[in-house]
Design an enzyme around this catalytic site. Structure first.
Site, PDB file in Angstrom:
ATOM      1  N   GLN A  43      -1.296  -6.333   3.954  1.00  0.00           N
ATOM      2  CA  GLN A  43      -0.310  -6.754   2.951  1.00  0.00           C
ATOM      3  C   GLN A  43       0.478  -7.970   3.424  1.00  0.00           C
ATOM      4  O   GLN A  43       0.731  -8.134   4.614  1.00  0.00           O
ATOM      5  CB  GLN A  43       0.606  -5.609   2.518  1.00  0.00           C
ATOM      6  CG  GLN A  43       1.005  -4.596   3.553  1.00  0.00           C
ATOM      7  CD  GLN A  43       1.636  -3.342   2.940  1.00  0.00           C
ATOM      8  OE1 GLN A  43       1.590  -3.127   1.731  1.00  0.00           O
ATOM      9  NE2 GLN A  43       2.231  -2.521   3.751  1.00  0.00           N
ATOM     10  N   HIS A  74      -1.840  -2.291   5.642  1.00  0.00           N
ATOM     11  CA  HIS A  74      -1.550  -1.290   4.615  1.00  0.00           C
ATOM     12  C   HIS A  74      -2.299  -0.008   4.986  1.00  0.00           C
ATOM     13  O   HIS A  74      -1.725   1.051   5.062  1.00  0.00           O
ATOM     14  CB  HIS A  74      -1.985  -1.820   3.243  1.00  0.00           C
ATOM     15  CG  HIS A  74      -1.695  -0.883   2.099  1.00  0.00           C
ATOM     16  ND1 HIS A  74      -1.646  -1.276   0.785  1.00  0.00           N
ATOM     17  CD2 HIS A  74      -1.475   0.454   2.057  1.00  0.00           C
ATOM     18  CE1 HIS A  74      -1.376  -0.242   0.011  1.00  0.00           C
ATOM     19  NE2 HIS A  74      -1.284   0.823   0.760  1.00  0.00           N
ATOM     20  N   PHE A 128       5.158   6.422   5.576  1.00  0.00           N
ATOM     21  CA  PHE A 128       4.017   5.614   5.124  1.00  0.00           C
ATOM     22  C   PHE A 128       2.772   5.980   5.946  1.00  0.00           C
ATOM     23  O   PHE A 128       1.677   6.152   5.426  1.00  0.00           O
ATOM     24  CB  PHE A 128       4.414   4.146   5.316  1.00  0.00           C
ATOM     25  CG  PHE A 128       3.370   3.124   4.973  1.00  0.00           C
ATOM     26  CD1 PHE A 128       2.558   3.249   3.858  1.00  0.00           C
ATOM     27  CD2 PHE A 128       3.230   1.978   5.776  1.00  0.00           C
ATOM     28  CE1 PHE A 128       1.617   2.265   3.547  1.00  0.00           C
ATOM     29  CE2 PHE A 128       2.304   0.998   5.470  1.00  0.00           C
ATOM     30  CZ  PHE A 128       1.492   1.152   4.359  1.00  0.00           C
ATOM     31  N   HIS A 131       1.238   9.204   4.846  1.00  0.00           N
ATOM     32  CA  HIS A 131       0.491   9.004   3.601  1.00  0.00           C
ATOM     33  C   HIS A 131      -0.902   8.445   3.897  1.00  0.00           C
ATOM     34  O   HIS A 131      -1.903   8.942   3.390  1.00  0.00           O
ATOM     35  CB  HIS A 131       1.280   8.045   2.706  1.00  0.00           C
ATOM     36  CG  HIS A 131       0.520   7.541   1.527  1.00  0.00           C
ATOM     37  ND1 HIS A 131       0.396   8.258   0.355  1.00  0.00           N
ATOM     38  CD2 HIS A 131      -0.201   6.402   1.346  1.00  0.00           C
ATOM     39  CE1 HIS A 131      -0.361   7.567  -0.497  1.00  0.00           C
ATOM     40  NE2 HIS A 131      -0.729   6.440   0.076  1.00  0.00           N
ATOM     41  N   GLU A 132      -0.940   7.410   4.721  1.00  0.00           N
ATOM     42  CA  GLU A 132      -2.240   6.761   4.978  1.00  0.00           C
ATOM     43  C   GLU A 132      -3.176   7.690   5.745  1.00  0.00           C
ATOM     44  O   GLU A 132      -4.372   7.762   5.449  1.00  0.00           O
ATOM     45  CB  GLU A 132      -2.031   5.439   5.727  1.00  0.00           C
ATOM     46  CG  GLU A 132      -1.336   4.365   4.891  1.00  0.00           C
ATOM     47  CD  GLU A 132      -2.125   3.960   3.644  1.00  0.00           C
ATOM     48  OE1 GLU A 132      -3.326   3.719   3.725  1.00  0.00           O
ATOM     49  OE2 GLU A 132      -1.501   3.886   2.554  1.00  0.00           O
ATOM     50  N   LYS A 135      -4.130  10.742   3.248  1.00  0.00           N
ATOM     51  CA  LYS A 135      -4.940  10.332   2.093  1.00  0.00           C
ATOM     52  C   LYS A 135      -6.265   9.703   2.504  1.00  0.00           C
ATOM     53  O   LYS A 135      -7.313  10.026   1.951  1.00  0.00           O
ATOM     54  CB  LYS A 135      -4.143   9.344   1.220  1.00  0.00           C
ATOM     55  CG  LYS A 135      -4.920   8.872  -0.011  1.00  0.00           C
ATOM     56  CD  LYS A 135      -4.074   7.995  -0.931  1.00  0.00           C
ATOM     57  CE  LYS A 135      -4.904   7.450  -2.082  1.00  0.00           C
ATOM     58  NZ  LYS A 135      -4.157   6.477  -2.905  1.00  0.00           N
ATOM     59  N   HIS A 136      -6.225   8.792   3.471  1.00  0.00           N
ATOM     60  CA  HIS A 136      -7.438   8.031   3.814  1.00  0.00           C
ATOM     61  C   HIS A 136      -8.062   8.456   5.144  1.00  0.00           C
ATOM     62  O   HIS A 136      -9.272   8.544   5.267  1.00  0.00           O
ATOM     63  CB  HIS A 136      -7.116   6.528   3.879  1.00  0.00           C
ATOM     64  CG  HIS A 136      -6.547   5.990   2.608  1.00  0.00           C
ATOM     65  ND1 HIS A 136      -7.299   5.794   1.477  1.00  0.00           N
ATOM     66  CD2 HIS A 136      -5.286   5.620   2.278  1.00  0.00           C
ATOM     67  CE1 HIS A 136      -6.527   5.305   0.512  1.00  0.00           C
ATOM     68  NE2 HIS A 136      -5.303   5.195   0.969  1.00  0.00           N
TER      69      HIS A 136
HETATM   70  O1  U2P Z   1      -4.856  -0.535  -5.429  1.00  0.00           O
HETATM   71  C1  U2P Z   1      -3.820   0.355  -5.701  1.00  0.00           C
HETATM   72  C2  U2P Z   1      -3.855   1.530  -4.730  1.00  0.00           C
HETATM   73  O2  U2P Z   1      -5.088   2.253  -4.842  1.00  0.00           O
HETATM   74  C3  U2P Z   1      -5.469   2.753  -3.566  1.00  0.00           C
HETATM   75  N1  U2P Z   1      -6.784   2.214  -3.173  1.00  0.00           N
HETATM   76  C4  U2P Z   1      -7.226   1.024  -3.661  1.00  0.00           C
HETATM   77  C5  U2P Z   1      -8.472   0.529  -3.293  1.00  0.00           C
HETATM   78  C6  U2P Z   1      -9.260   1.264  -2.398  1.00  0.00           C
HETATM   79  O3  U2P Z   1     -10.356   0.858  -2.024  1.00  0.00           O
HETATM   80  N2  U2P Z   1      -8.775   2.447  -1.927  1.00  0.00           N
HETATM   81  C7  U2P Z   1      -7.561   2.939  -2.281  1.00  0.00           C
HETATM   82  O4  U2P Z   1      -7.140   3.991  -1.832  1.00  0.00           O
HETATM   83  C8  U2P Z   1      -4.388   2.354  -2.583  1.00  0.00           C
HETATM   84  O5  U2P Z   1      -3.524   3.448  -2.494  1.00  0.00           O
HETATM   85  P1  U2P Z   1      -2.568   3.794  -1.277  1.00  0.00           P
HETATM   86  O6  U2P Z   1      -3.316   3.918  -0.013  1.00  0.00           O
HETATM   87  O7  U2P Z   1      -1.566   2.718  -1.215  1.00  0.00           O
HETATM   88  O8  U2P Z   1      -1.974   5.093  -1.715  1.00  0.00           O
HETATM   89  C9  U2P Z   1      -3.791   1.130  -3.291  1.00  0.00           C
HETATM   90  O9  U2P Z   1      -2.497   0.833  -2.892  1.00  0.00           O
END
Ligand code: U2P
Length: 246
Positions: A43, A74, A128, A131-132, A135-136
């Protein structure tokens, strides 16, 4: 022996149970299927910090002269080739103690640029980083299997490809008056990174740049998507929050 009419409901029930176990995406226990590639999402504080309306200690935009002036992280996102992505893959509550040795680096290179708390998958709201990870990070298996590995891997990939430096060296420096061709910014990254990034804009200002990787972290093209950017974009310079106090 059971009659044919009695066997049919039994078969249907067995098939339904099998379907539930296998899940619609083909995994054994209903889990989301393995991802296809990683996106490192970066970001641009110059754009995001312009939107700050009030300050708080958790927002790096509020650090005055110590606010970030380079792309910050991010997240590292496992993605599918069809443009969707898995999320919140298993219960793993974020534990800041697991990454205590990384906190200085995370505060500097992976800070929150907002005041609000971030939603977590299973435990309401949190940092933050929580969350990351939830979620990911939890969807990054089998490449990344635990919280510490998620953060150290992301930092290492981030350090390897310095997008701010790549752009500066190509003449794309932060400015509140210049407009740059989007194609020039993309080419500058392609020339150094050897793959096509994704650029996300907020109106005309670059807000995020995403670098994509195969699972072994070799660069690959991001998906060709409809870009949210116009032909000419800005790379706003960080403007101090001035009299907006914490
Ligand atoms: O793009 C807006 C939000 O969607 C999530 N995103 C986007 C593209 C991708 O490949 N994967 C994905 O998760 C992101 O969500 P966040 O991690 O912020 O919750 C991104 O901000």
């Amino acid at each position: 022996m059971a009659s044919l009419s009695a066997q049919i409901p039994l078969c249907l029930a067995l098939m339904m149970a099998a379907c539930l176990m296998i899940g619609i995406n083909g995994s054994i226990d209903g889990a989301q299927r393995e991802f296809d590639y990683f996106a490192l999402s970066l970001q641009w504080p110059g754009t995001i910090c312009h939107k700050t309306r009030h300050c708080c200690s958790s927002n790096a935009c509020c650090r005055g002269s110590n606010s970030p002036t380079e792309f910050t992280i991010h997240g590292l996102w496992p993605d599918y080739n069809d443009g969707t992505w898995p999320s919140c893959c298993y219960r793993s509550q974020f534990d800041v103690k697991e990454i205590s040795t990384l906190l200085d680096a995370l505060e500097k290179y992976w800070p929150s640029l907002y005041c609000g708390k971030s939603s977590t998958c299973f435990s309401g709201k949190g940092l933050f980083w929580a969350h990351e990870w939830e979620k990911h990070g939890t969807c990054s298996s089998p490449v990344i299997r635990d919280e510490y590995s998620y953060f150290i891997t992301t930092l290492n990939v981030y350090f390897k490809y310095n997008v701010t430096k790549i752009l500066n060296e190509a003449g794309y420096v932060p400015s509140n008056s210049e407009r740059y061709p989007l194609g020039g910014i993309v080419s500058a990254i392609e020339n150094s990174f050897r793959a096509t990034p994704e650029v996300i804009c907020s109106k005309e200002a670059v807000e995020e740049i995403r670098l994509c990787f195969f699972k072994d972290f070799k660069p690959r093209n991001c998906l060709a998507s409809k870009t949210s950017c116009p032909k000419y974009v800005s790379l706003p310079a960080y403007v101090s929050m001035g009299n907006i106090g914490i």
